[in-house]
Design a protein around this motif. Structure first.
Motif, PDB file in Angstrom:
ATOM      1  N   LYS A 196      14.424  12.695  42.191  1.00  0.00           N
ATOM      2  CA  LYS A 196      13.101  12.581  42.787  1.00  0.00           C
ATOM      3  C   LYS A 196      12.556  11.189  42.524  1.00  0.00           C
ATOM      4  O   LYS A 196      12.560  10.704  41.382  1.00  0.00           O
ATOM      5  CB  LYS A 196      12.134  13.629  42.206  1.00  0.00           C
TER       6      LYS A 196
ATOM      7  N   ALA B 245      11.660   9.457  38.943  1.00  0.00           N
ATOM      8  CA  ALA B 245      11.200  10.472  37.996  1.00  0.00           C
ATOM      9  C   ALA B 245      12.345  11.347  37.506  1.00  0.00           C
ATOM     10  O   ALA B 245      12.365  11.776  36.351  1.00  0.00           O
ATOM     11  CB  ALA B 245      10.124  11.339  38.643  1.00  0.00           C
ATOM     12  N   CYS B 246      13.297  11.642  38.388  1.00  0.00           N
ATOM     13  CA  CYS B 246      14.498  12.389  38.031  1.00  0.00           C
ATOM     14  C   CYS B 246      15.687  11.689  38.660  1.00  0.00           C
ATOM     15  O   CYS B 246      15.681  11.416  39.864  1.00  0.00           O
ATOM     16  CB  CYS B 246      14.424  13.838  38.511  1.00  0.00           C
TER      17      CYS B 246
ATOM     18  N   GLY C  98      10.178  12.730  32.604  1.00  0.00           N
ATOM     19  CA  GLY C  98      10.472  13.411  33.862  1.00  0.00           C
ATOM     20  C   GLY C  98      10.634  14.909  33.730  1.00  0.00           C
ATOM     21  O   GLY C  98      11.022  15.580  34.690  1.00  0.00           O
TER      22      GLY C  98
ATOM     23  N   THR D  72       8.268  16.927  36.084  1.00  0.00           N
ATOM     24  CA  THR D  72       8.728  16.754  37.465  1.00  0.00           C
ATOM     25  C   THR D  72       9.961  17.603  37.718  1.00  0.00           C
ATOM     26  O   THR D  72      10.071  18.273  38.757  1.00  0.00           O
ATOM     27  CB  THR D  72       9.046  15.273  37.742  1.00  0.00           C
TER      28      THR D  72
ATOM     29  N   LYS E 181       9.069  21.184  38.227  1.00  0.00           N
ATOM     30  CA  LYS E 181       8.488  21.396  39.555  1.00  0.00           C
ATOM     31  C   LYS E 181       9.563  21.396  40.641  1.00  0.00           C
ATOM     32  O   LYS E 181       9.476  22.152  41.611  1.00  0.00           O
ATOM     33  CB  LYS E 181       7.439  20.326  39.848  1.00  0.00           C
TER      34      LYS E 181
ATOM     35  N   LEU F  62       7.866  20.872  44.211  1.00  0.00           N
ATOM     36  CA  LEU F  62       8.110  19.549  44.770  1.00  0.00           C
ATOM     37  C   LEU F  62       9.453  19.559  45.492  1.00  0.00           C
ATOM     38  O   LEU F  62      10.404  20.186  45.005  1.00  0.00           O
ATOM     39  CB  LEU F  62       8.163  18.478  43.667  1.00  0.00           C
TER      40      LEU F  62
END
Length: 249
Positions: free
Chosen positions: A13, A20-21, A43, A46, A49, A55
């Motif tokens: 992501k 973030a990832c 992260g 995130t 999610k 997300l």
């Protein structure tokens, strides 16, 4: 692994220039607690999610019980058996502890609230809710408004709400946040008792709780996994000690 209940493969992501990832790959196996740790900004939230479907991922896949659920949203993933507890409480404070559990399996629509008296008279919902409250040691608080219970009791209640859906797995995001020593001990004991019936992917900063609970650890730093394995393997990893645990870990 072939027996994994949840598998993440290359999950990524980006938020503009921020990653973030970064191609996260890990799994969750039956009857285990897999803890995800890392410094602030690593992260972790995130990633949770992305797993829950809150997300959309930019790349990679999420497989639950052999089914690719990457294209499903959060509600659809919940129906497939994915339950989540949150870092910030999401309970309905105006209702009692019992009412929260009884409503947890129903859709929160205006029509549901209009039918609240009828729902509260359903013996099947009440019986199941009381079983869950006993499971989390809250039967004595059943008729107490959520607004009047302690922070630790709210955490216990969130576990009951998650279990109400008979999930295949639990995603737990910092359940010990804001807890004192006694509350942490109680919640640690509760989480430990759950793993045989529902495996748990746990994000937690309280390392004493992590070391007491986890069967496996994965360390995330700047969105990327730097180590994964048993508690001993991760604690003795020099890169982990430098990035997160510290030399005394």
């Amino acid at each position: 692994m072939d027996d994994a209940l949840l598998t993440l493969a290359g999950l990524s992501k980006h938020f503009g220039a921020l990653t973030a990832c970064d191609s996260v790959t890990l799994d969750l196996r039956p009857a285990e607690i897999h803890a995800l740790i890392g410094p602030n900004g690593a992260g972790k939230s995130t990633l949770m999610k992305l797993i829950a479907g809150e997300l959309p991922a930019d790349a990679g896949s999420v497989t639950l019980d052999g089914e690719n659920i990457s294209d499903l949203n959060a509600v659809q993933r919940a129906r497939k058996g994915m339950a989540r507890t949150f870092q910030i409480s999401s309970l309905a404070p105006e209702f009692t502890v019992l009412q929260n559990v009884m409503l947890s399996g129903l859709r929160f629509k205006t029509s549901v609230f209009n039918m609240l008296p009828r729902i509260m008279n359903r013996s099947d919902l009440r019986e199941r809710a009381m079983e869950l409250l006993q499971r989390v040691d809250l039967t004595a608080r059943a008729e107490t408004p959520v607004a009047a219970i302690s922070h630790g009791e709210r955490r216990q209640l969130e576990v009951a709400l998650a279990l109400a859906a008979n999930p295949k797995l639990l995603l737990m995001d910092e359940p010990m946040a804001g807890m004192g020593p006694d509350g942490t001990r109680r919640l640690t004991d509760l989480i430990a008792s759950l793993k045989r019936e529902v495996p748990i992917l746990l994000v937690e900063h309280d390392m004493d709780a992590v070391f007491a609970l986890a069967d496996r650890l994965t360390v995330l730093v700047y969105g990327k996994i730097i180590a994964s394995g048993s508690i001993t393997e991760v604690r003795e990893n020099p890169a982990v000690q430098e990035a997160y645990l510290g030399a005394s870990a």
